[in-house]
Design a protein around this motif. Sequence first.
Motif, mmCIF file in Angstrom:
data_model
loop_
_atom_site.group_PDB
_atom_site.id
_atom_site.type_symbol
_atom_site.label_atom_id
_atom_site.label_comp_id
_atom_site.label_asym_id
_atom_site.label_seq_id
_atom_site.Cartn_x
_atom_site.Cartn_y
_atom_site.Cartn_z
ATOM 1 N N PRO A 48 59.595 86.949 99.108
ATOM 2 C CA PRO A 48 60.099 86.666 97.755
ATOM 3 C C PRO A 48 61.625 86.778 97.708
ATOM 4 C CG PRO A 48 58.175 88.082 97.661
ATOM 5 C CD PRO A 48 58.533 87.962 99.108
ATOM 6 N N GLY A 49 62.236 85.882 96.934
ATOM 7 C CA GLY A 49 63.691 85.863 96.837
ATOM 8 C C GLY A 49 64.348 85.000 97.889
ATOM 9 N N PHE A 50 63.537 84.311 98.693
ATOM 10 C CA PHE A 50 64.081 83.448 99.751
ATOM 11 C C PHE A 50 64.973 82.349 99.190
ATOM 12 C CE2 PHE A 50 63.522 79.302 101.784
ATOM 13 C CZ PHE A 50 64.001 79.544 103.070
ATOM 14 N N CYS A 51 64.571 81.784 98.054
ATOM 15 C CA CYS A 51 65.288 80.643 97.492
ATOM 16 C C CYS A 51 66.675 81.044 96.996
ATOM 17 C CB CYS A 51 64.483 80.046 96.336
ATOM 18 S SG CYS A 51 65.296 78.683 95.488
ATOM 19 N N THR A 52 67.694 80.283 97.376
ATOM 20 C CA THR A 52 69.070 80.550 96.940
ATOM 21 C C THR A 52 69.613 79.454 96.033
ATOM 22 O OG1 THR A 52 70.042 79.418 98.853
ATOM 23 C CG2 THR A 52 69.494 81.755 99.116
ATOM 24 N N LEU A 53 68.723 78.584 95.538
ATOM 25 C CA LEU A 53 69.187 77.465 94.725
ATOM 26 C C LEU A 53 69.542 77.924 93.305
ATOM 27 C CD1 LEU A 53 66.602 74.706 95.736
ATOM 28 C CD2 LEU A 53 68.916 75.041 96.626
ATOM 29 N N GLU A 54 70.518 77.270 92.748
ATOM 30 C CA GLU A 54 70.839 77.468 91.338
ATOM 31 C C GLU A 54 71.010 76.101 90.686
ATOM 32 O OE1 GLU A 54 74.522 79.478 90.774
ATOM 33 O OE2 GLU A 54 75.554 78.338 92.317
ATOM 34 N N ALA A 55 70.692 76.025 89.404
ATOM 35 C CA ALA A 55 70.794 74.765 88.656
ATOM 36 C C ALA A 55 72.181 74.659 88.030
ATOM 37 C CB ALA A 55 69.716 74.709 87.591
#
Length: 929
Positions: A48-55
Motif C-alpha cells: 500500500p502507498g506504492f502509487c506516487t501519482l498526483e492529479a
Amino acid sequence: MKIQMRNLTLLLFVLLSSQLTSVFSWKKDEFRNCNQTPFCKRARNRNPGFCTLEAHDVSISAGELTAKLSPKKSHQDNPDQQDEDQVKPLILSLSVFQDGIVRLKIDEDPKLDPPKKRFEVPEVILPEFLNKKIWLQRHSTETIGGDNSPSSIVYVADGYEAVLRHDPFEVYVREKGGNRVVSLNSHGLFDFEQLRVKKEGDDWEERFKGHTDTRPYGPQSISFDVSFYGSDFVYGIPEHASSLALKPTKGPGVEESEPYRLFNLDVFEYIHDSPFGLYGSIPFMISHGKYRGTSGFFWLNAAEMQIDVLGSGWNADSGISLPSSQSRIDTLWMSEAGIVDAFFFVGPKPKDVVRQYTTVTGTPAMPQLFAAGYHQCRWNYRDEEDVENVDSKFDEHDIPYDVLWLDIEHTDGKKYFTWDPVLFPHPEEMQRKLAAKGRHMVTIVDPHIKRDESFHLHKEATQKGYYVKDASGNDYDGWCWPGSSSYPDMLNEEIRSWWADKFSFGNYVGSTPSLYIWNDMNEPSVFNGPEVTMPRDALHEGGVEHRELHNAYGYYFHMASTEGLLKRGDGKDRPFVLSRALFAGSQRHGAIWTGDNTADWDHLRVSVPMILTLGLTGISFAGADVGGFFGNPEPGLWVRWYQLGAFYPFFRGHAHQDTKRREPWLFGERNTELVRDAIHMRYMLLPYFYTLFREANVSGVPVIRPLWMEFPSDEATFSNDEAFMVGSSLLVQGVYTERAKHVSVYLPGKESWYDLRTGEVFKGGKTHKLEVSEESVPAFQRAGTIIPRKDRFRRSSTQMTNDPYTLVIALNSTQEAEGELYVDDGKSFEFAKGAYIHRRFTFSDGLLTSISIPPTSPGKARFSSECIIERIILIGYSVKPKTALIEPSNQKVEIELGPLLVKPRGGSAVTTVRKPNIPIAGDWTIKIL
C-alpha cells in the motif's frame, strides 16, 4: 509415397492425441497460476502507498472532469517505477451519467506519441447509454483531511457526488458530504505500465510450457485497489465454480489462495470450489451490506484479469487510514493490458445496481417461448434414425420437450454448416418432422474452420484475409476438433457480417426456419495453444494483440452468429444462439451455459451459485448441463438434477459421448415418472417464467435471484446459495446429498410461505427442517403473490399457445396478493412495438382485479389472444366462500375445496374458483362471496 503419407498421418494423429489428453482431463499444471503470470505476481507483491501519482491541470472539458496524472517529483527516482523517460503523464476523464453512474477513464496521452493506441473494447457499451451523459458545467473543491491540495467534486445524482482527490490520487463516490460508497486507489496500489519501444538488450519474452510470448511492446499491465463501503459481502466476476459470496483470497488468516482469474479457457472437467477461470469473464463486482445497501464496480477490459478479495487486516502495517465508521471490503484488480475504463454504480438497492449495469451493457434479449422449454442434447445423436427414435420416445412416455440438439458429429468431416451425407442425408425433412410437433432443432457451429482446401468456407476466408494472424503476420494455424484449423477475426465488423451471411438458407444448405445455433469452443479453444487457447501475441484487425481482446473473442463470435439468424429471417423472428464463452454484454445475444460439468453432487450444488452469479452480472438466460456432462450419474443424482434444473432459466439435459445414454426413460419406470413430473412442473410454470424473461428484458433484473435480492436487509440470506428465488414469488431449495431424508430450508421475511405442490403453510423468518420426498425438491410460493400457470400438458410449448390459464393466489396475513402475466406471440419482435398483453392482478378485500400495464414504448402493433382463465386457486383464504361474482358480466361461478397439486400432509384444502372463463386480455373483477 503411400507409406510416407500413412506415416505422416499417423504422426499427426499421435501429436493431436497428445494434445487432446491435456484437454480431456483437469491438469492443473497446464494452466498458469499467479506466480507464473508476471503481471499478477508484480501487482500482488506491491505494498500500500506504492502509487506516487498526483492529479493536476484539473478542468471541465466536453462535459467531463479531466486531469493529468504524473508522479510526484520527489518520487520520480522510485526504483520500482518504470524508467524515468518512460513515465509520461496519463490522461484522466471522469464523466457522470443518469441514474447514478460514474465512468472513469485513464489512458496514455496520445499527444505524447505512444508506440500504438491501447485497445478499448468496442461494441459492449450501448450507444444509447452515451446519450445519457450529464453534461458537467463546473466542479467544486474541498480540502480533505490534511491534504496539501483541494479535491475536485462533481454532482452524480440526488444525494451522491464523485470526488477526484488530487494528492494522494484517489477517485471515489460518496453520499453527499458523507459516507463513501465505492473508491479506487484508496490504498495507493494503482500502477499503469506504459507501452514502450524495444531497445537493444530488452528481453520482454515470456515462456510457459514450451510457448513463447513475444510481447513486442513490453509489459503493459494495469492494477489498482477498489474498496466497497458498508459491505458485508461481494459477489459477481463470473465465471468460477465457487460460492456466490466471494471468499477472501489474501490476508491474515486466509489460507494461501489464487486470485479469482478472469481468462476465458476451455477447462475440461473443471473442479468445483475454485477461483480458477473458466469459459467466460465479466469484470463486474457487486457489494451488498445490511445498512448501506448495494453498489457495483465494472471494468470494461477484455485482457486477462486477476482479482483478489482482501481479507480483514491485510493492510494493517500500511500506515494508510481510511474512514473507520463504515465496514469495508477491499479488492485488488490486475489486468495484463488495456486501459482503465471503469464504472461506479451507486445502487442503493440490489435491483438498482443490476439495472444500472445493464443500462451500460444492455438488458437480456427476449427469448422465443420455445427456448424457455426443455432441451434434449447429447454428444452426439448418431443419425436421423436416432433423432426420430428419441423424438418418438418423448411422446410415448408423455414427456414434453421443445428442442433436440446435434453436436459436431452431425457434420461432414467436422466442417461447420455441413451435414454428414451418410448419417444425415435428409436434414430438411428431419427438421420438418420435428416442426410438425412444434419442436425445433439446434446444431453446433464453432469458430475453428477446418484448413481443407476443398472446404469452401476455408478457401473464401483465406482469399479474403479474414483469419486471425500469428505474430509473424501469417494466418494463425491451431489444432481443434477438425485438426488443423484457423479462426475468423471476429473483432472486424466486416468479417462478422461475412460470417452472419453463412447462416442464410442458401449458404447453410439443409437448414430450415426451425433450426437454431450452438456456439461452443469459442474461448477460443486451441488444443495445441498455450493454456489450450490462442497465443497472446496473435494479431487482429488494426494490429490489436490477442492478449488485449482475448476475453471478448467469444462474445464477438456469439454476436456474429446471432446477427446471422437475424439476417436469415429478415429480422422477423428472435434468434436463439447458445454460447459457452461469455463477456459483458453477452446477454444481448442469447443464452449461456456453465460448460463441461461432471455428474456428481458437488457439481449439482455449485451449479446454483454459478447461475445466480451470471444473473447478477446481466446474463439471465443461463443454465447448467442437467445430469452432468461427464460421467454416469446414479439415478438419485440424475432425478435430483432434473428436479432442480426445471427451475434453471435455461433447462437442457446434455452428456458426453462416452457416457451411457440417459434420456428420461432409461432409468426405470419410477425414475421416468419422477423426471416426467419435474419437466411437467417446468411447462406448467412457463407463463410465469416467460413473464420473468420479459421483466429481465426490460429491467435487467434476473429470472432467478439470490435470496438477498428480494430480502436485502435479512443477513441470513447474504451467503445462502443453496436456495434461490425464481422471480419474487417462488423459493427453491436444492437437495445436494445422496439419499437425503431431511433438508434445512430458510424461508426469509415476515410473511408465510406455501408449499408449491401441497399448499402447506410455513412460517417466514426461520429455518425449517423438512422431510424430503423423492417426488420433488422443496419449493414454496411466497405469501402475497399471484402466479400464472398452464395446467394442460402438450408435446411442446408451441402446442400450449391457446391453452387456458390458472391463477394461483397465495394470500398474506392481510388477505392480499398481487402478480403479473405477460403474453406475446412468442417468437417475433412485434412485442418491441407494443404488441403484447401485460396484466397486473391484485387481490384485496375478497376482490380479484385484472388491469392492463401500459406498454413501456407504445407502438402501433397490436397483439390479441382468445385465451381464458379457467381456474383460480386461493391458498390461505381465511373464510369458506360459496360463490364468486364476475363483473362486468354479472356472472356467478362455483367454488370448491380441493388439493393444490397433491394432497397436503397437513392444513386445509385450497379454495378453487372453477371455470370463470374470463379473457386474459380483459378488464374484470371477481368478488369472492
